[in-house]
Write an enzyme that holds these catalytic residues in place. Structure first.
Site, mmCIF file in Angstrom:
data_model
loop_
_atom_site.group_PDB
_atom_site.id
_atom_site.type_symbol
_atom_site.label_atom_id
_atom_site.label_comp_id
_atom_site.label_asym_id
_atom_site.label_seq_id
_atom_site.Cartn_x
_atom_site.Cartn_y
_atom_site.Cartn_z
ATOM 1 N N ASN A 13 0.662 -1.129 0.247
ATOM 2 C CA ASN A 13 0.313 0.077 0.183
ATOM 3 C C ASN A 13 0.936 0.678 0.412
ATOM 4 O O ASN A 13 1.351 1.354 1.135
ATOM 5 C CB ASN A 13 -0.521 -0.017 1.305
ATOM 6 C CG ASN A 13 -2.270 1.178 1.283
ATOM 7 O OD1 ASN A 13 -1.659 2.082 1.171
ATOM 8 N ND2 ASN A 13 -1.925 1.174 2.637
ATOM 9 N N TRP A 14 0.951 1.852 -1.196
ATOM 10 C CA TRP A 14 1.828 3.424 -1.728
ATOM 11 C C TRP A 14 1.309 3.921 -0.968
ATOM 12 O O TRP A 14 2.312 5.495 -0.481
ATOM 13 C CB TRP A 14 2.014 3.104 -2.701
ATOM 14 C CG TRP A 14 2.962 2.314 -3.328
ATOM 15 C CD1 TRP A 14 3.731 0.604 -3.183
ATOM 16 C CD2 TRP A 14 3.540 2.477 -4.833
ATOM 17 N NE1 TRP A 14 3.970 0.290 -3.504
ATOM 18 C CE2 TRP A 14 3.717 1.187 -5.458
ATOM 19 C CE3 TRP A 14 3.173 2.927 -6.094
ATOM 20 C CZ2 TRP A 14 4.676 0.292 -6.713
ATOM 21 C CZ3 TRP A 14 3.734 2.566 -6.872
ATOM 22 C CH2 TRP A 14 4.848 1.607 -7.103
ATOM 23 N N LYS A 15 -0.473 4.379 -0.085
ATOM 24 C CA LYS A 15 -0.457 5.150 0.294
ATOM 25 C C LYS A 15 -0.049 6.315 -0.817
ATOM 26 O O LYS A 15 -0.704 6.951 -1.441
ATOM 27 C CB LYS A 15 0.151 5.693 1.961
ATOM 28 C CG LYS A 15 -0.548 3.939 2.817
ATOM 29 C CD LYS A 15 0.266 4.846 4.237
ATOM 30 C CE LYS A 15 0.448 3.161 5.018
ATOM 31 N NZ LYS A 15 0.179 3.769 6.317
ATOM 32 N N HIS A 98 -9.778 1.119 4.757
ATOM 33 C CA HIS A 98 -8.676 1.431 5.816
ATOM 34 C C HIS A 98 -8.230 2.402 6.835
ATOM 35 O O HIS A 98 -9.274 2.392 6.962
ATOM 36 C CB HIS A 98 -7.352 1.998 5.242
ATOM 37 C CG HIS A 98 -5.918 1.435 4.852
ATOM 38 N ND1 HIS A 98 -5.378 2.111 6.506
ATOM 39 C CD2 HIS A 98 -5.170 0.334 5.197
ATOM 40 C CE1 HIS A 98 -4.271 2.346 6.356
ATOM 41 N NE2 HIS A 98 -3.523 1.002 5.184
ATOM 42 N N GLU A 100 -6.590 4.948 7.992
ATOM 43 C CA GLU A 100 -6.974 5.778 7.978
ATOM 44 C C GLU A 100 -7.738 6.444 7.146
ATOM 45 O O GLU A 100 -8.425 7.480 7.865
ATOM 46 C CB GLU A 100 -5.405 6.015 6.733
ATOM 47 C CG GLU A 100 -4.410 5.422 7.980
ATOM 48 C CD GLU A 100 -2.780 5.601 6.552
ATOM 49 O OE1 GLU A 100 -2.700 5.823 5.673
ATOM 50 O OE2 GLU A 100 -2.580 4.364 7.553
ATOM 51 N N GLU A 168 -5.397 -5.259 10.570
ATOM 52 C CA GLU A 168 -4.347 -4.524 11.345
ATOM 53 C C GLU A 168 -4.514 -3.427 11.932
ATOM 54 O O GLU A 168 -5.603 -2.496 12.358
ATOM 55 C CB GLU A 168 -4.283 -3.017 9.779
ATOM 56 C CG GLU A 168 -4.359 -4.167 8.475
ATOM 57 C CD GLU A 168 -3.267 -2.920 7.271
ATOM 58 O OE1 GLU A 168 -2.122 -2.910 7.348
ATOM 59 O OE2 GLU A 168 -4.246 -1.809 7.012
ATOM 60 N N GLY A 174 2.730 1.786 10.766
ATOM 61 C CA GLY A 174 3.639 2.641 10.716
ATOM 62 C C GLY A 174 4.243 3.416 11.775
ATOM 63 O O GLY A 174 4.723 4.070 12.060
ATOM 64 N N SER A 214 3.701 -2.359 10.609
ATOM 65 C CA SER A 214 4.798 -2.697 10.353
ATOM 66 C C SER A 214 5.436 -3.277 9.955
ATOM 67 O O SER A 214 6.605 -4.302 10.664
ATOM 68 C CB SER A 214 5.286 -2.178 11.965
ATOM 69 O OG SER A 214 4.648 -0.411 12.153
ATOM 70 N N GLY A 235 2.968 -1.512 4.266
ATOM 71 C CA GLY A 235 3.081 0.213 4.605
ATOM 72 C C GLY A 235 4.021 0.357 3.682
ATOM 73 O O GLY A 235 4.230 0.679 2.614
ATOM 74 N N GLY A 236 4.720 1.496 4.478
ATOM 75 C CA GLY A 236 6.278 1.548 4.331
ATOM 76 C C GLY A 236 6.869 1.150 3.753
ATOM 77 O O GLY A 236 8.012 1.412 2.814
HETATM 78 C C1 PEP Z 1 -1.151 -0.124 5.707
HETATM 79 O O1 PEP Z 1 -0.942 1.017 5.764
HETATM 80 O O2 PEP Z 1 -1.630 -0.894 5.943
HETATM 81 C C2 PEP Z 1 0.092 -0.205 6.686
HETATM 82 C C3 PEP Z 1 -0.049 -1.961 7.246
HETATM 83 O O3 PEP Z 1 1.437 0.526 7.025
HETATM 84 P P1 PEP Z 1 2.825 0.188 7.665
HETATM 85 O O4 PEP Z 1 3.319 -0.953 6.423
HETATM 86 O O5 PEP Z 1 3.425 1.077 7.295
HETATM 87 O O6 PEP Z 1 2.851 -0.464 9.256
#
Ligand code: PEP
Length: 259
Positions: A13-15, A98, A100, A168, A174, A214, A235-236
């Site tokens: 997920n590049w957000k 999600h 966010e 999640e 994050g 994470s 994500g990251g």
């Molecule tokens: C996400 O955005 O779904 C996520 C899990 O982010 P991260 O891996 O950065 O925690």
């Protein structure tokens, strides 16, 4: 339990990161290594405006694409929104619900349910996100929160067309503070049980349920080694070439399906 029939899945997920050119470069850099890794399904979810360019670069690749959101109406006066019809043919997956989006854009369970139905209508596969806040976790309410989110998300839905769930925990997203494999496995087991009662046993046994929060190349093994966990929503680390390739590689080594 039919764990060995579920193809592991790693989705990035590049957000709200990458310009169009950066997105094209990132996927062009990922493609050669990821295409060589067998036994794992991989997808990248760039921003809407990069989907088309990324899709062109992925022509003939094993890497799939997903969107990060959609609106539930087909078309009309909804300035700024992207409809399921616009996405169909452009990507295979779409992230829905999600945390966010639930937190910053006030998406309710009812909106999530409408979005899932809208995606399924055009053949898009939802990646439905569920998970609890830190205070809910600390109050021992994880199970209650997650089951409630699933009840809302699946209301009126009996056919799921390859829908994937990502568990999640919000406090792990994050933050660099991932959940443990054991905790996540327990919650994901509960999610599978809940899908059994909301849809049916066969669907639940075949559904991929991922961990997200994470995830890195260093900790993915902890999750993938768990029987209920079928992959990761990343994500990251999905923006870092070596990290994302490492996550897919470890997943293939531990749980890859050999055909
Ligand atoms: C996400 O955005 O779904 C996520 C899990 O982010 P991260 O891996 O950065 O925690």
């Amino acid at each position: 339990m039919q764990t060995n029939t579920r193809m592991p899945f790693i989705a990035g997920n590049w957000k709200m990161n990458t310009t169009i050119n950066e997105a094209k470069k990132l996927v062009a850099d990922l493609r050669p290594a990821l295409d060589k890794i067998a036994g794992v399904e991989k997808a990248v979810c760039p921003p809407f405006i990069s989907l088309s360019g990324v899709k062109e670069i992925l022509e003939g690749s094993t890497i799939k694409t997903g969107a990060q959101n959609l609106y539930f109406e087909e078309k009309g006066a909804y300035t700024g929104e992207i409809s399921p019809l616009m996405l169909s043919g452009l990507c295979e997956y779409v992230i829905i619900g999600h945390s966010e989006r639930r937190q910053y854009f006030k998406e309710t369970g009812d909106i999530v349910n409408k979005k899932i139905k809208a995606a399924l209508r055009v053949g898009l596969k939802p990646i439905l996100c569920v998970g609890e806040k830190l205070e809910e976790n600390e109050a021992g309410k994880t199970a209650q929160v997650v089951v409630n989110q699933l009840n809302e998300a699946f209301a009126g839905i009996k056919e799921v067309n390859g829908l994937v769930i990502a568990y999640e925990p919000i406090w792990a997203i994050g933050t660099g503070r991932a959940a443990t494999g054991k905790q996540s496995n327990e919650t994901i087991g509960l999610i599978r049980k809940t899908v059994t009662s909301l849809v049916d046993k066969d669907t639940a046994n075949h559904m991929r349920i991922l961990y997200g929060g994470s995830v890195t190349a260093e900790n993915i093994a902890e999750f993938i080694n768990q029987p209920e966990i079928d992959g990761g929503l990343v994500g990251g680390a999905s923006l870092k070439i070596d990290q994302f390739i490492g996550i897919v590689q470890r997943t293939s080594e531990i749980k890859g399906i050999r055909q």
